[in-house]
Write an enzyme that holds these catalytic residues in place. Sequence first.
Site, PDB file in Angstrom:
ATOM      1  N   ARG A  53      51.831  59.524  59.465  1.00 43.82           N
ATOM      2  CA  ARG A  53      50.424  59.749  59.118  1.00 43.82           C
ATOM      3  C   ARG A  53      49.634  58.597  59.740  1.00 43.82           C
ATOM      4  NH1 ARG A  53      50.172  55.268  57.558  1.00 43.82           N
ATOM      5  NH2 ARG A  53      48.123  55.743  56.689  1.00 43.82           N
ATOM      6  N   GLY A  54      48.306  58.672  59.591  1.00 42.90           N
ATOM      7  CA  GLY A  54      47.469  57.692  60.288  1.00 42.90           C
ATOM      8  C   GLY A  54      47.065  58.292  61.630  1.00 42.90           C
ATOM      9  N   ARG A  90      47.192  69.074  60.843  1.00 41.68           N
ATOM     10  CA  ARG A  90      46.246  68.409  59.932  1.00 41.68           C
ATOM     11  C   ARG A  90      44.857  68.484  60.573  1.00 41.68           C
ATOM     12  NH1 ARG A  90      47.793  62.718  57.363  1.00 41.68           N
ATOM     13  NH2 ARG A  90      46.187  63.346  55.878  1.00 41.68           N
ATOM     14  N   GLN A 203      48.510  54.887  49.765  1.00 41.91           N
ATOM     15  CA  GLN A 203      48.985  54.305  51.034  1.00 41.91           C
ATOM     16  C   GLN A 203      48.761  52.792  51.094  1.00 41.91           C
ATOM     17  OE1 GLN A 203      47.117  57.082  50.789  1.00 41.91           O
ATOM     18  NE2 GLN A 203      47.409  58.463  52.508  1.00 41.91           N
ATOM     19  N   ASP A 244      39.637  58.115  60.894  1.00 42.92           N
ATOM     20  CA  ASP A 244      40.320  59.320  61.378  1.00 42.92           C
ATOM     21  C   ASP A 244      39.479  60.069  62.394  1.00 42.92           C
ATOM     22  OD1 ASP A 244      41.577  58.737  58.623  1.00 42.92           O
ATOM     23  OD2 ASP A 244      42.964  60.042  59.703  1.00 42.92           O
TER      24      ASP A 244
HETATM   25  O1  MRU Z   1      46.077  60.599  55.067  1.00 37.52           O
HETATM   26  P1  MRU Z   1      46.471  59.480  55.988  1.00 37.52           P
HETATM   27  O2  MRU Z   1      47.453  58.530  55.386  1.00 37.52           O
HETATM   28  O3  MRU Z   1      46.892  59.994  57.344  1.00 37.52           O
HETATM   29  O4  MRU Z   1      45.117  58.675  56.194  1.00 37.52           O
HETATM   30  C1  MRU Z   1      45.103  57.541  57.006  1.00 37.52           C
HETATM   31  C2  MRU Z   1      43.797  56.879  57.065  1.00 37.52           C
HETATM   32  O5  MRU Z   1      42.837  57.276  56.452  1.00 37.52           O
HETATM   33  C3  MRU Z   1      43.682  55.721  58.007  1.00 37.52           C
HETATM   34  O6  MRU Z   1      42.777  54.771  57.524  1.00 37.52           O
HETATM   35  C4  MRU Z   1      43.191  56.221  59.361  1.00 37.52           C
HETATM   36  O7  MRU Z   1      44.019  57.258  59.819  1.00 37.52           O
HETATM   37  C5  MRU Z   1      43.148  55.147  60.363  1.00 37.52           C
HETATM   38  S1  MRU Z   1      44.760  54.692  60.865  1.00 37.52           S
HETATM   39  C6  MRU Z   1      44.736  53.451  61.985  1.00 37.52           C
END
Ligand code: MRU
Length: 357
Positions: A53-54, A90, A203, A244
């Site tokens: 994720r991220g 996603r 997270q 994101d």
């Molecule tokens: O739902 P996730 O864990 O994928 O969300 C991640 C985030 O919101 C991060 O802050 C974002 O992807 C930036 S990652 C460098």
Amino acid sequence: MLVDGKQHKAIWCNLSTGQVFVIDQRHLPHSFIINELATVDEFVFAIRDMIVRGAPLIGVTAAYGMAMAMNEDSSDENIALASSKLKGARPTAVNLSWAVDRVVACLDCLPPADRPGVAIDLAERMSQEDVKKNIQIGRNGVALIEDIGRSKPVGEPIRILTHCNAGWLATVDRGTATAPIYEAHERGINVEVWVDETRPRNQGASLTCWELQHNGVPHKLIVDNAAGHLMQHGMVDLVIVGSDRTTSAGDVCNKIGTYLKALAARENGIPFYAAMPTSTIDPDIVDGLTEIPIEERGLEEVTNLQGQLDNGEIVSVKICPNGTDALNPAFDVTPRHLITGIITENGLWHPRLGAFS
Ligand code: MRU
């Protein structure tokens, strides 16, 4: 970055065997498990189920997924099928479609026999580029930390608040929001990180604390609702979050709760920065509130909490009455007027001023 003293990336490919491996982030911080992703459907599942994720990591994973798809069947039809499956995994992080589109653009003009080799080379290059960009984000962002340090009493740490995990686990390595923090720590600057737990999936607690701990960066975990209180009491010098998807006008979409931190930071005169590679900026949209699709996730993420018992067993426990209804938007949008600046690999972008520095 380091895990038990050993260098690791969040995704890597054994180029001699073509095998792709990822850290299974669903099990952190309790177990360090590495998974091999061997089919395009396994890549789609890994993104959808948040094994990875991220935003930047999702993008690079999808690029390797396209390469795997080309090993399975390098026809035009399969380019279309694999790209639509991966892009649909996603909805919010734009790095996903950015990465898939980049691979597709490169493959489209090639004969099918050449596609598998070219696709894996490109995915590998995108992985390496991600690391380089994050190192540069760190170098561009550390100046902000150094500036704050000059006005602090000697010996007092510079206290940086971050939300969710925009760390090395959310990228191939180094992270985005964490890149200036790691850079500062490695330069011997006294930094301390406030880590928002980041409900519902935590997270911050499970991933950011884990990676900061393994890399020796001082940090403290706080509940999401504590950030405003800390800001009112002068205990936060700077906020850095990830993103994101960011619009061409500078509205930043990030993990749910980011907006509230930005409001509290503005009220308390604290600089609020987002750090991201330029691949997170969606050139096709302007208004974050109306144009960014916000992922809605399963309600059990809200009604339940996952954790480890003292005996090591991982359990999920209900925290509300049976039958409670819930809502689970995974991201929110922080409008550009609340953002001091955006740290990219190309420099600092000030959306409110319409300027780069
Ligand atoms: O739902 P996730 O864990 O994928 O969300 C991640 C985030 O919101 C991060 O802050 C974002 O992807 C930036 S990652 C460098």
